[in-house]
Design a protein around this motif. Sequence first.
Motif, PDB file in Angstrom:
ATOM      1  N   LEU A   9      -7.679  21.479  23.277  1.00  0.00           N
ATOM      2  CA  LEU A   9      -6.947  21.707  22.024  1.00  0.00           C
ATOM      3  C   LEU A   9      -6.038  20.111  22.357  1.00  0.00           C
ATOM      4  O   LEU A   9      -6.421  19.739  23.393  1.00  0.00           O
ATOM      5  N   ALA A  10      -5.736  19.572  21.203  1.00  0.00           N
ATOM      6  CA  ALA A  10      -4.907  18.438  21.518  1.00  0.00           C
ATOM      7  C   ALA A  10      -3.618  18.114  21.817  1.00  0.00           C
ATOM      8  O   ALA A  10      -4.088  19.152  21.763  1.00  0.00           O
ATOM      9  N   SER A  11      -3.366  17.529  21.479  1.00  0.00           N
ATOM     10  CA  SER A  11      -1.919  17.342  22.888  1.00  0.00           C
ATOM     11  C   SER A  11      -0.935  18.201  21.286  1.00  0.00           C
ATOM     12  O   SER A  11       0.225  18.923  21.501  1.00  0.00           O
ATOM     13  N   LYS A  12      -0.642  17.949  20.348  1.00  0.00           N
ATOM     14  CA  LYS A  12       0.090  18.341  18.981  1.00  0.00           C
ATOM     15  C   LYS A  12      -0.687  19.651  19.149  1.00  0.00           C
ATOM     16  O   LYS A  12       0.627  20.713  18.869  1.00  0.00           O
ATOM     17  N   GLU A  13      -1.566  20.641  19.062  1.00  0.00           N
ATOM     18  CA  GLU A  13      -2.152  22.210  19.328  1.00  0.00           C
ATOM     19  C   GLU A  13      -1.038  22.570  20.361  1.00  0.00           C
ATOM     20  O   GLU A  13      -0.783  23.545  20.303  1.00  0.00           O
ATOM     21  N   THR A  14      -1.055  21.791  21.678  1.00  0.00           N
ATOM     22  CA  THR A  14      -0.817  21.742  22.416  1.00  0.00           C
ATOM     23  C   THR A  14       0.839  22.356  22.213  1.00  0.00           C
ATOM     24  O   THR A  14       1.070  23.426  23.170  1.00  0.00           O
ATOM     25  N   ILE A  15       1.411  21.332  22.250  1.00  0.00           N
ATOM     26  CA  ILE A  15       2.832  21.283  21.944  1.00  0.00           C
ATOM     27  C   ILE A  15       3.025  22.475  20.865  1.00  0.00           C
ATOM     28  O   ILE A  15       3.829  23.389  21.333  1.00  0.00           O
ATOM     29  N   THR A  16       2.418  22.973  19.406  1.00  0.00           N
ATOM     30  CA  THR A  16       2.532  23.875  18.906  1.00  0.00           C
ATOM     31  C   THR A  16       2.837  25.203  19.209  1.00  0.00           C
ATOM     32  O   THR A  16       3.501  26.034  19.282  1.00  0.00           O
ATOM     33  N   VAL A  17       0.872  25.184  20.082  1.00  0.00           N
ATOM     34  CA  VAL A  17       1.426  26.673  21.208  1.00  0.00           C
ATOM     35  C   VAL A  17       2.202  26.865  21.895  1.00  0.00           C
ATOM     36  O   VAL A  17       2.407  28.050  21.613  1.00  0.00           O
ATOM     37  N   ALA A  18       2.615  26.223  23.059  1.00  0.00           N
ATOM     38  CA  ALA A  18       3.920  26.374  23.395  1.00  0.00           C
ATOM     39  C   ALA A  18       5.140  26.769  22.462  1.00  0.00           C
ATOM     40  O   ALA A  18       5.422  27.687  22.858  1.00  0.00           O
ATOM     41  N   LEU A  19       5.647  25.655  22.134  1.00  0.00           N
ATOM     42  CA  LEU A  19       6.444  26.267  20.563  1.00  0.00           C
ATOM     43  C   LEU A  19       6.379  27.402  19.795  1.00  0.00           C
ATOM     44  O   LEU A  19       7.707  28.106  20.065  1.00  0.00           O
ATOM     45  N   ALA A  20       5.874  27.980  19.373  1.00  0.00           N
ATOM     46  CA  ALA A  20       4.946  28.836  18.772  1.00  0.00           C
ATOM     47  C   ALA A  20       5.487  29.972  19.840  1.00  0.00           C
ATOM     48  O   ALA A  20       6.235  31.510  19.466  1.00  0.00           O
ATOM     49  N   PHE A  21       5.064  30.529  20.980  1.00  0.00           N
ATOM     50  CA  PHE A  21       5.161  31.073  21.999  1.00  0.00           C
ATOM     51  C   PHE A  21       6.516  31.211  22.499  1.00  0.00           C
ATOM     52  O   PHE A  21       7.131  32.588  22.096  1.00  0.00           O
ATOM     53  N   LEU A  22       7.372  30.051  22.625  1.00  0.00           N
ATOM     54  CA  LEU A  22       9.075  29.977  22.553  1.00  0.00           C
ATOM     55  C   LEU A  22       9.260  30.807  21.760  1.00  0.00           C
ATOM     56  O   LEU A  22      10.673  31.474  22.009  1.00  0.00           O
ATOM     57  N   THR A  23       9.554  30.534  20.333  1.00  0.00           N
ATOM     58  CA  THR A  23      10.126  30.945  19.332  1.00  0.00           C
ATOM     59  C   THR A  23       9.481  32.155  18.924  1.00  0.00           C
ATOM     60  O   THR A  23      10.968  32.723  18.907  1.00  0.00           O
ATOM     61  N   VAL A  24       9.042  33.114  19.255  1.00  0.00           N
ATOM     62  CA  VAL A  24       7.940  34.604  19.234  1.00  0.00           C
ATOM     63  C   VAL A  24       8.858  34.999  20.143  1.00  0.00           C
ATOM     64  O   VAL A  24       9.581  35.940  20.350  1.00  0.00           O
ATOM     65  N   PHE A  25       9.120  35.034  21.638  1.00  0.00           N
ATOM     66  CA  PHE A  25       9.410  35.207  22.981  1.00  0.00           C
ATOM     67  C   PHE A  25      11.105  35.107  22.154  1.00  0.00           C
ATOM     68  O   PHE A  25      11.426  36.806  22.683  1.00  0.00           O
ATOM     69  N   ILE A  26      11.736  34.407  22.073  1.00  0.00           N
ATOM     70  CA  ILE A  26      12.900  34.836  21.356  1.00  0.00           C
ATOM     71  C   ILE A  26      13.654  35.561  19.868  1.00  0.00           C
ATOM     72  O   ILE A  26      14.327  36.442  20.394  1.00  0.00           O
ATOM     73  N   ALA A  27      12.353  35.277  19.435  1.00  0.00           N
ATOM     74  CA  ALA A  27      12.801  36.016  18.226  1.00  0.00           C
ATOM     75  C   ALA A  27      12.213  37.526  18.922  1.00  0.00           C
ATOM     76  O   ALA A  27      12.908  38.291  17.721  1.00  0.00           O
ATOM     77  N   SER A  28      11.790  37.859  18.830  1.00  0.00           N
ATOM     78  CA  SER A  28      11.886  39.227  19.668  1.00  0.00           C
ATOM     79  C   SER A  28      12.093  39.535  20.487  1.00  0.00           C
ATOM     80  O   SER A  28      12.659  41.202  20.698  1.00  0.00           O
ATOM     81  N   GLY A  29      12.809  38.851  21.213  1.00  0.00           N
ATOM     82  CA  GLY A  29      14.160  39.236  22.099  1.00  0.00           C
ATOM     83  C   GLY A  29      15.926  39.620  21.006  1.00  0.00           C
ATOM     84  O   GLY A  29      16.154  40.408  21.425  1.00  0.00           O
ATOM     85  N   VAL A  30      15.571  38.706  20.037  1.00  0.00           N
ATOM     86  CA  VAL A  30      16.217  38.838  19.653  1.00  0.00           C
ATOM     87  C   VAL A  30      16.465  40.370  18.111  1.00  0.00           C
ATOM     88  O   VAL A  30      17.526  40.846  18.426  1.00  0.00           O
ATOM     89  N   GLY A  31      15.729  40.579  17.990  1.00  0.00           N
ATOM     90  CA  GLY A  31      14.526  41.308  17.082  1.00  0.00           C
ATOM     91  C   GLY A  31      14.589  41.009  15.661  1.00  0.00           C
ATOM     92  O   GLY A  31      14.397  41.349  14.613  1.00  0.00           O
ATOM     93  N   VAL A  32      14.579  39.459  15.369  1.00  0.00           N
ATOM     94  CA  VAL A  32      13.835  39.193  14.236  1.00  0.00           C
ATOM     95  C   VAL A  32      12.222  38.776  14.214  1.00  0.00           C
ATOM     96  O   VAL A  32      12.109  38.323  15.190  1.00  0.00           O
ATOM     97  N   GLY A  33      12.029  38.316  13.429  1.00  0.00           N
ATOM     98  CA  GLY A  33      10.166  37.671  12.855  1.00  0.00           C
ATOM     99  C   GLY A  33      10.094  36.438  13.265  1.00  0.00           C
ATOM    100  O   GLY A  33       9.087  35.862  14.423  1.00  0.00           O
ATOM    101  N   GLY A  34      10.879  35.267  12.673  1.00  0.00           N
ATOM    102  CA  GLY A  34      11.660  34.412  13.301  1.00  0.00           C
ATOM    103  C   GLY A  34      10.466  33.414  12.803  1.00  0.00           C
ATOM    104  O   GLY A  34      10.170  32.097  12.919  1.00  0.00           O
TER     105      GLY A  34
END
Length: 198
Positions: free
Chosen positions: A28-53
Motif C-alpha cells: 500500500l502506498a502511504s495515501k492508501e494506508t492513510i485512507t484505509v485508516a481514516l475509513a476504518f475510523l469513520t465507519v467505526f464512529i458512524a456505526s456506533g452513532v447509527g449513520v452510514g458515514g
Amino acid sequence: MWAHLLSLASFFATVMPKLIAAVLLPPLASKETITVALAFLTVFIASGVGVGGGGILVPLYTLVLGVGRAAVPLSNATIFGASIVNLVLYGRERHPIAQRPLVDWDLILAMEPMTIVGALVGSYLNKVLPSWFTSICLTTVLTLTTYRMIAKANKVHSRELQSLKAAVRANAENQYGSFNNLRKSADEIEGWREEKVI
C-alpha cells in the motif's frame, strides 16, 4: 536431524509469512494506508452513532485518494460492508422495552424499495452528469447538513446549559437555602422571639 527440523520450522515461521503477505497483499502506498485508516475510523464512529458515514467517506476518498467519481461507489461498497456487519450484530436482538425485534423489519420493507430506486437514479445521474455538477451537489448537501448539525448542536447546548443552571440553582437552594428563605427564616425567628418576650 532435530537441528534441520528446527531450522526448517524457523524458516517457515520467519520467511513464509512475509512471502505470503508479499504475494497476497499488494504493498500500500502511504495515501492508501492513510485512507484505509481514516475509513476504518469513520465507519467505526458512524456505526456506533447509527449513520452510514457516506457524507464523510465520499469527500475522504475524493480528497485523499483523488479518485473523483469512483468515490461514490467506493463509499457505497464500504457502507455495504459495515451494514452487513451491523445486520449480523443487531438482526436477532430484541427491543429492551417493547416485545418486538430491535430492528423494525416492517419499516425496512416500506422504506427499502424507494431507497433502492433513489440509489439507482443517483448512480445513473452520477455517470451521466459532468463531474463539476456532482461536486456542486455534494458541496451543497454537505453545507446544508453541516448547518443543520451546528444549529441542532447549538439548540441542544443551550437547552442543556439551561437545565444545568436550573439544577445548580436547585442544589444551592436545597443545600444552603436561598436568600429569600434565609430572610423568611429570620422573620419567623424574630416573630418567635417577640412572642417569647411578650
